[in-house]
Design an enzyme around this catalytic site. Structure first.
Site, PDB file in Angstrom:
ATOM      1  N   GLY C 214       7.957   2.650  -1.917  1.00 57.40           N
ATOM      2  CA  GLY C 214       8.994   1.724  -2.377  1.00 57.40           C
ATOM      3  C   GLY C 214      10.196   1.683  -1.471  1.00 57.40           C
ATOM      4  N   LEU C 240       1.423  -2.178  -3.990  1.00 56.31           N
ATOM      5  CA  LEU C 240       2.528  -1.969  -3.055  1.00 56.31           C
ATOM      6  C   LEU C 240       2.403  -0.617  -2.360  1.00 56.31           C
ATOM      7  CD1 LEU C 240       5.299  -2.958  -1.954  1.00 56.31           C
ATOM      8  CD2 LEU C 240       6.355  -1.693  -3.832  1.00 56.31           C
ATOM      9  N   ASP C 241       2.419  -0.618  -1.018  1.00 57.12           N
ATOM     10  CA  ASP C 241       2.330   0.608  -0.216  1.00 57.12           C
ATOM     11  C   ASP C 241       1.075   1.415  -0.544  1.00 57.12           C
ATOM     12  OD1 ASP C 241       4.798  -0.145   0.755  1.00 57.12           O
ATOM     13  OD2 ASP C 241       5.912   1.182  -0.574  1.00 57.12           O
ATOM     14  N   GLY C 242       0.055   0.743  -1.095  1.00 50.34           N
ATOM     15  CA  GLY C 242      -1.121   1.467  -1.547  1.00 50.34           C
ATOM     16  C   GLY C 242      -2.393   1.160  -0.769  1.00 50.34           C
TER      17      GLY C 242
END
EC number: 3.5.1.10
Lengths: 297, 297, 297, 297
Positions: C214, C240-242
Site C-alpha cells: 500500500g 493491489l501489490d499482490g
C-alpha cells in the site's frame, strides 16, 4: 549426538536418480541425441542445465538429472549403451548416482572454523557426503574430530619429511576417498600428490583471488586499505592459488577493522564459501574446462 | 529540464552547519578540548564520528558536524581562535561550510555511464555540488553535456601533446574547481598535474583492486574465471591504480558471462561506486592518512 | 545524442535465433520430444533451462534458445508442425524471435528515476526493446521524454475521469505495444484495463513485498525501524501489490536514515530492480504459473 | 576441547576500558559536558559514536568507549560524580566495564543451528560472554550442550503448565543472567516474564519482518514467491514479532527452492543474524528508543 539416521527422508527423493555430466565440442543435435537416448531407455529428465561457450564452434557443457526405475540394476547397461553417442560427439562424460555419497577426507592445520562448518553441516544433514577421515599436521583437532565419530590421523610435516608425509597421506586416502578438502591446511601439496586427485582437491584461500595471492592475505588487505574482504574456493593445481575458481564471496569492512578484525570477519566468509563449494562438488554441479569452472546451481 | 531550484529545501537543513575534520597523534583530552571549544563558542555538535588507529600512540581522526548561528559571519573568527588548540595537539584540520557546494570538473573519454550517473544525481538533487565543466579528449559527449547546461571542453591528448594538453586542462580548472572526477578518463595523469590536486582527484577503476591492476580488467577477470567482478574508486597518486581506496563494490557473475557481459554488469557497479565516492568526498566524509582512507559514513 | 545504430553489433548474434517457452504437466519424454523435433527441423539448441515443480505429477517449465538458418522464413512452418507435440503434452507455449524487439509503453507520474534508468539503458543499448511512447498523468516529464525522441502523451486522471482516461490510454497502446511498464505510476489500474495486458504490465513497488503493502512504504519502514529496505517488481493483477513477483532487492540502512534518506536510497534500488525485471521480460525469461514466476536467468 | 584460556589476549585490550551509553533530549553542550567530565577525571575517549534524531528538539544518543587507569577501583567514584551531569541533561545512561562479560542464558526448542552458532563463536573466542546455562522445553540438546561444559535444564512447557514453567525458568536465570537469547525457542514469553528482562531478551524470527509475521514464515514465503528470504533479530516485547529490530539480513532464492530448501537457506541467515545481534548486545552497542534501536557498529 545425532546419528546419520536423519538422512533417511532426504535419501528418498534421491532414490533412482542419476546425474550425467558432459563436455564436448558444440554442434547441432547434441541435446536431441542425449534426450532421445534417455527417453528411449525409460529415463525421465527432471533437471537439465546447459551452457555453450560460443555457439560457433565452442565447447558445450550439460548437466542432466534423471530418474530411472531400478537405477542400481540398470545403470551399468545404460552407461554401456551411451558409449556410441559419446564417441559420436567426442564427449567427456560421467554418470553418477545421486544417492551415493561422495567420500571425503578433510585436511586441516591449526584453525578449526572451516572444518567445524563442514562437520556441522554434515551432522545437520545439509552436506550429503561421507567424511571418511580427517588428516592434520597438528594434533589439536583430534578430540574434536573424534567427538563426531570420525577417524583422525596426525601426519606431521616438516620440510625434510614432506615426501614421506605425503606418501602416508596417500595411503590413508587412496581407494577410500573421492575428494580431499583443504580446510585451512597450511601446507603446499606437491605435483606428485596432485596427480592422484586432479580437480578433486578443493582449497579455501583467504582472499578474493587473484588479489592477495600467497601468504598473509589479511595483512596485505589491511595494508592496501580495501573496503571489502573475500575468500575463494578453488581446485588445487600446480600453480599456487591459481587453480579453477569454484566460488567467491566478500564482506564489507572499514577503516575500523584491524588485521585481527579482518581475520575474524574473514573466518566467516571462508567457511561459507568453502561449504558452498564442497556442496556443489558433492552434488556434481561443477565441470572444469581448462582453468575455469562451469557451475550449474 | 529541471532547474537547480529544487535544491532549495535541502539547502535549508545545511544552513549554519559546518564541518570540522581533524587528524592528529592520539593523546588524552582531544575530544574534551574540541567539544569544550565548540560549546564555549556557541556551536552545537549535531554529529561526531571518530576513530583511533591504535589507542597506544596511534593516530586520531575526527569528523564533527556542528551548527553555529550566523555561521558565515562567525566562522572566520572561530577558525582563528581554533589555531591554539590545533597547535597544542599538532592537528591537521579543516573547517568547511555544509551549504557551500564543492566545485567539480569531470574528465571523461568515450564511455558515458559514469558521467551520466553523476549528471543525473546532480540533476535529481542527490549530489550536492556544482559541476563546473566537463573535459574530454574526445568530442562525442559534447551535446549530452551541454544539454545539461554545463560547459564542455575538448582537449585532445596524444603522446606528443600530453604536456600541453595538461597545461590547457590546468588552465581550465585552476581557481575554479576543487575536485576532479575521472569518470572513465582513459589517460594517465602526470605527477606534475597531480601535485595541484593532491587527494582531490577521484578515479574509478573497473576492477576490484588490487586484482586486475592496469588495462583490460574485464578481459583479465574473464580469463581468470572469477565469480564476482567489482569496481574501485580511489584518489589518484603517482602509483598507477595504487592510490587510497575510497569505496569498492562487487556483483556476482557466472560462467555464462562473456567479456561483453562482464563489461555491461561492470558499468553498473562502476557508476554506483564512483557516485558514492564523489558524494562522500563532497560531504567531507573522507580523511586520507598515508595510503589509506578513513571514511565516516 | 546517440542513435539506435549502435545496436547493430548486438543484433547480429540475435540473427536467426528464436526462443521457445513451454509450461505443461510433467511426464516422461518431454525434453526428448522437443529436442528431437528441433533437431529434425535443423534447429540447434544453444541454451536450455528447465524446472520441474515436483517430479511426481507437478508442472514442467522450459525455456529454449535455438538457432535456425533463415529463421524468419521458416518459423511459421516450424510453429505449425509443433502443434501436434504441444497437443500431445497439453503444452502452453510460445515462440519468439530474439531479434524482434518488444514494444514498450512506460507510464509515469511525478518521479523520474525509474523512467530515466530505462531510457538510459535503452539509449546505451543495454535494453533491447522499442520504447514506443510514454504516458503520464502529469506534464513534467514531457520535455525530458521528447529529448530522447520518444512521443509523450499527457493523460490526466481524476477519480471522475478515470474510466475515460483508461480508454484514452488503451487507444494509445493497443496494437502498438506488447508490454506496459509502470515506472512509479501512482494510479491503480482497473480490472477492465488489466484484462487487455495479462502478465504484461510490470510495476515497481517501493518496498520489499509483502512488507509495507500500500501507500507510503518508506514512512512505514521508518516507523518499524527496519535495517534493510527494498523494492519489488511484479506483474500487476487485480490484487493491489499482490501479483507475481519478478525480482526483489534490498539495501542496508541504519537508524541514521530518516524518511527522506530512505526514499533516496530506495530510488536507487527501485530503478535497478525495475530495469532487471524489464530486461528479463524483454528476453522472454519469465514464465508465470498461478501467482508465481519462474525466471530463467 | 578448547578452554577459555584463549581469551586472555583479547581481555588485555579490554583492561581498564569502560563504556558509557546515554540517551537524552538534544540540546547544546552535551558532548562538551561529557568529554570535559571524562577528561578531568583522567579518562581517555578511544571511541565515540553519536546520533541526533532531529537537531531541532529531538533525542540525542551517544556511546563512548574510554580508558581509565585502575578502572575497577575508580569507576564507582566516577559514576557517582557523573550524576550531576546526568541530572542536568535529563540523561538515561549506563556505564559498563568492557572486560566484564555479559551473562547469557540461551533458550532453545528442537532446532540446533542458532544454538550451535552461539556455542561455537563462544568457544572460538568471537563471542565475549559467559553462557551460564541453556534451557529447553525438550531434552534433545542436553548431550550437545553439556559437551561444551554448560549446564542444561529441561523445563517442559504445556498450555496447562506454562505459568509454572516460566516460574521455574525465572528461578534459573534471575540473579545469574543479564540477557536471554531465544535461539529458535518456539514458546511465546508471557508479559509477566518479560517485565523481568525488558530489552534484554533477544529473539530470532525466521523472516524479514514485518513480512511473514507469525507461524510458518518459510511456507508463507514460498506461497508468495519471494525472491529473497531473510531473518530478523529483535528484542522481545508484548507484541508478537513486533519488538525493536536489532538486525536483519537476506539471501537470494529462486523458483527452484521449495519450502525445505528455503528452510535450509534460512537456517544460515538466522544463525548469522542472531549471532550479530548477540555480539552487538554484549558489546553494549545498542540503545533502544521507543520501538526502535540505535545500533553503533
Amino acid at each position: 549426538m545425532k546419528t546419520q539416521g536423519q538422512f533417511q527422508s532426504s535419501v528418498d527423493h534421491r532414490k533412482d536418480r542419476a546425474r550425467l555430466l558432459i563436455s564436448c565440442p558444440d554442434r547441432p543435435g547434441i541435446v536431441a541425441a542425449i534426450s532421445s537416448f534417455l527417453s528411449e531407455n525409460q529415463a525421465n529428465i527432471v533437471q537439465s542445465d546447459q551452457y555453450t561457450m560460443d555457439p560457433d564452434g565452442g565447447m558445450f557443457f550439460i548437466r542432466i538429472e534423471f530418474d530411472l526405475p531400478d537405477l542400481e540394476q540398470k545403470l551399468p547397461d545404460l552407461e554401456q549403451r551411451f558409449q556410441s553417442i559419446a564417441a559420436q560427439f567426442q564427449m567427456k562424460y560421467r554418470f553418477s548416482v545421486a544417492a551415493k555419497k561422495k567420500k571425503l577426507a578433510i585436511f586441516v592445520s591449526k584453525e578449526d572454523h572451516c572444518l567445524l562448518e563442514l562437520l556441522w553441516q554434515w551432522q545437520a544433514g545439509d552436506l550429503y557426503a561421507d567424511i571418511e577421515l580427517v588428516v592434520s599436521n597438528h594434533t589439536i583437532m583430534k578430540e574434536l574430530v573424534e567427538s563426531f565419530g570420525i577417524p583422525f590421523y596426525h601426519v606431521p610435516v616438516t620440510p625434510e619429511t614432506k615426501r614421506e608425509a605425503e606418501e602416508k597421506q596417500l595411503e590413508l586416502v587412496q581407494g577410500k576417498v573421492d575428494t580431499i578438502i583443504l580446510a585451512r591446511y597450511m601446507q603446499i601439496i606437491s605435483p606428485q600428490f596432485l596427480q592422484h586427485y586432479p580437480n578433486r582437491i578443493i582449497n579455501i584461500h583467504h582472499s578474493f583471488l587473484p588479489a592477495f595471492v600467497g601468504g598473509k592475505p589479511y595483512a596485505q588487505a589491511y595494508e592496501r586499505g580495501v573496503k571489502l574482504i573475500g575468500a575463494t574456493a578453488h581446485y588445487v593445481t600446480e600453480e599456487l592459488d591459481g587453480g579453477p575458481i569454484i566460488e567467491q564471496d566478500v564482506q564489507r569492512v572499514s577503516h575500523r577493522d584491524d588485521v585481527n578484525s579482518l581475520k575474524r570477519i574473514g573466518r566467516h566468509i571462508e567457511r561459507i564459501v568453502l561449504a558452498r563449494a564442497v556442496q556443489w562438488h558433492c552434488e556434481d554441479r561443477i565441470l572444469v574446462h581448462q582453468n575455469k569452472t562451469v557451475v550449474f546451481v
